[in-house]
Design an enzyme around this catalytic site. Sequence first.
Site, short mmCIF file in Angstrom:
data_model
loop_
_atom_site.label_atom_id
_atom_site.label_comp_id
_atom_site.label_asym_id
_atom_site.label_seq_id
_atom_site.Cartn_x
_atom_site.Cartn_y
_atom_site.Cartn_z
N ASP A 560 42.11 -16.21 4.76
CA ASP A 560 42.35 -17.34 5.47
C ASP A 560 42.60 -18.56 4.54
OD1 ASP A 560 42.58 -19.29 7.56
OD2 ASP A 560 40.07 -19.26 7.52
N GLU A 563 47.28 -21.46 2.35
CA GLU A 563 48.63 -22.25 2.41
C GLU A 563 48.63 -22.90 1.00
OE1 GLU A 563 46.04 -22.89 4.97
OE2 GLU A 563 46.93 -21.25 6.14
N ASP A 640 44.89 -21.79 14.32
CA ASP A 640 43.98 -22.55 15.18
C ASP A 640 44.46 -22.92 16.45
OD1 ASP A 640 42.23 -21.92 13.22
OD2 ASP A 640 42.03 -23.82 12.47
#
Length: 985
Positions: A560, A563, A640
């Site tokens: 996760d 980015e 999300d």
Amino acid sequence: MSRGHIPSFTWANIFHLCTILCMLITPAVMVKHENFKTCEQSGFCKRNRAYADTALSTSNWNSPYTLDPASIKFNKGVLTGTVLKKLATSDENVRLPLTITFHEAGTARVTVDEERRQKGDIELRHDSKARKERYNEAEKWAIVGGTAVSTGAALSKDADQGTTRVLFGQGSKFEAIVRHAPFGIDFKREGETQIQFNDRGLMNFEHWRAKVEKPEVAAAEGSEENQTEDTAVKTDSGEDESTWWEESFGGNTDSKPRGPEAVALDINFPGYGHVYGAAEHTGPLSLKETRGGDGKYSEPYRLYNSDVFEYELDSPMTLYGSIPFVQAHKKDSSVGVFWLNAAETWIDITKSTSTANPLSLGIGNKVTTQTHWFSESGLLDAFVFLGPTPQDVIGSYAELTGFTELPQHFAIAYHQCRWNYVTDEDVKDVDRKFDKHRIPYDVIWLDIEYTDGKKYFTWDPMNFPDPIGMQKQLDQRERKLVGIIDPHIKNEGGYSIVDEMKSKDLAVKNKEGTIFEGWCWPGSSHWIDCFSPKGREWWKSLFRYDKFKGAAKNMFIWNDMNEPSVFNGPETTMPKDNLHYDNWEHRDVHNINGMTFHQATHDALLARDKDEDKHNVRPFVLTRAFFSGSQRLGAMWTGDNQASWGHLEASIPMLLSMGISGYPFAGADVGGFFGNPDKELLTRWYQAGAFYPFMRAHAHIDTRRREPYLAGEPYTQIIAQAIRLRYSLLPAWYTAFHEASTTGAPILRPNYYVHPGDEKGFAIDDQFYLGSYGLLAKPVTKEGEKGQEMYLADKEKYYDYFDYWMYEGPSTVKVAADLDTIPFLMRGGHIIPRRDRPRRSSGLMKFDPLTLVVVLGNSGDAEGTLYLDDGESFDYKDGAYIHRRFHYQGSTSTLMSEDLGVSGKRTKEYLKTMEKVRVEKIVVVGAPDAWRGKTEVEVSEEQGGKSSAARQVELEYHEREAGKAAWAVVRDPGVQVGAGWKIAF
Ligand code: NOJ
């Protein structure tokens, strides 16, 4: 205010009151626009849009780029030359080396570099240690095949004056017409122009130049926060240089040591009305125009991997991942472009309509889609795919960037996640409850709280004292655990991982070249630099069973925040002037960063299980950030989302877009991440989720528990039915994944892909086909919906999956959709494999018998394939698999099973393990009237190349009922799934 003054009730007051009321009634979930740049706030975006405005409003605009004819060389499928950029203020031209490579696969690649930067002949500002070249390693990460140079490509003698013409592709059906002045390229297929480069003259290559120091005032203005038009600082040539040398946003200043360096190009698709792709965004599958107007966006599509908190729907805003690949589609023709650049990128889209013939009264109007691409740095590097089918384009793209790795079988079953299951006992309890309620599931997930203080590779000793015991319990039902491991490493002395990473110098650096420190879940953190080969090697070592204590063989990984998400960084990510391995600036590699981390973890799991036994298991790693090529490494999910009907609805075009972008192993959080779904929404979400290639329920830490068994009746039963539907169709899903892993074909297929000639369906993105099975679903995504309109594109019979209600295309039909019903049809002409025995996990279904559903359509024939293997190892590469084609021939009323496999060294051994796996049922939907009264079929098996003597097996025929099709069933024909056989009806 003077005493006794009564404030007057002005419009301003009313406005403020309304704003406060609105804040009270609208849910608090809303993206913080101010945290992310608009095009106007991104220097190079603003400059390139302004450049386009000037070019498009200037009559006789002359693009300043020409290809020097004397420089052109053509050798063995590669054309080289020098593009010259003419400067307004000097006679010296900027030299831009051009390479056009023609590939065997029929793709063409156009690369433009900048000679001066290539030679390192520039000066960096601020004593920067950054590399001087334009980033030229994106291909190292993204490209894995399809690059054999075409030896058949040839220069054509009959090129028009001022052009160079190259013929390429099979039978020379493609051409590239390279125009010298201004420089541009038209790509043709069978004589017709499909794609044009620089036709509108928007090509822009920001060449290196030295900064001309200005008086103090101007320099200070140029560095103001969130620069806008007012701060424009003009150069002598009239260019706006306010964002050339440094750029500030949200309290961060980017030092831009190489000055302006953007690359831009306009790419036209003449005659094409739709473009798809450019994932990841929340809008419709068919991309919208972006230059304002009714129902259009006014911002370009942005690609800059970001952790966008509470992202909004129907928006061109950037999200977590980037795939700079678009396909244009018109009736019976698809073409595509892949813009290989890892820096921040924006794409403007406009459409223009030209009337072919003024007397045609609109008939024959031609829409041209015009795209305009700009990236902040790097090479101009674009691949062109000339089709003509959607699969040709996607297949060629997938050949270049890689196919989805065939996942382990458990990975395509149902996953249960939440932030967080709080103790190992909690996990075991949830596990038992699924069994108690007879709901199948395969994987339970642990979010960040399982760690000891957010230190990855550790377990919270209080709450997870016995991780191995927990994994053992899961393993009893062949279930797995997935644990999260993020790229930010807690900056805490004594934590061995951070100590090692620091001492080995493997972290990302700041612009000064010292270790970068930022803020994420653990607080102060450092980031592993997976661009570094040593960094990746070290990362790999951390997953070894002797290193990551407490991880058992049934534990897999979730990546996760890659980015990367940096809570206190500009736009919640890393400063662009940070430095990676080999001194590449973060700016150059940003969109690839997440993929390098995903790759390192993927390789770590490969290494972890290598040689543990001879059947090495396939890795499973979920990622949030991605780029072209990430599909090779595991699944992605859409981050999300929110527990709202809108987000449920948006998930479908988003996943369709991923599929046609070569990354089909995609899912959205079932139930919605933020907020608490009501029971109807949760139920509908499971019904949709049963069709997500990656099916995982997930929820935010602040939400109420919502495991399916908590919903209560009738919801729990309906949800369980949806999950069981997924499990029963797993043979079809697995076969679709196999197809994706060998051809790049999407798993969920939009209408345009399946019916490329059906113009009415080109924008449809709320229904889809599953694999090659003609299974058409339109999950309900609206509250209170009882019926669903489904679009049937072709002249074919369609049947309700559950009760065989008949529909006839082409038409739009109304399909029942009560809460317990999923609108789900079977198109005539297909054969669907299923496993109908309900089990606790998919691992327990491994040796279950199969059901074949033969769906007869207008032709009377039907076919379908089945791929099976052990579902976990790489033995399939040695032939350990079953690949069959089932074919029903209407003219002879015969169903046959043929082998599509290739024998390898493990084929026999595998077939032996599957010897007892049989087809236990054959259902024929739309059974012919002539079968009325029939009670038997004849079954014969293939033995040593010959047919055995026929056996009689019972057939049950069910008459047609009002609106529903007749059907027939053969129970236990006694045939093996891995063998050849024939059934005569
Ligand atoms: C952000 C992810 O998108 C979400 O799924 C996860 O639960 C949180 N990080 C906590 O790890």
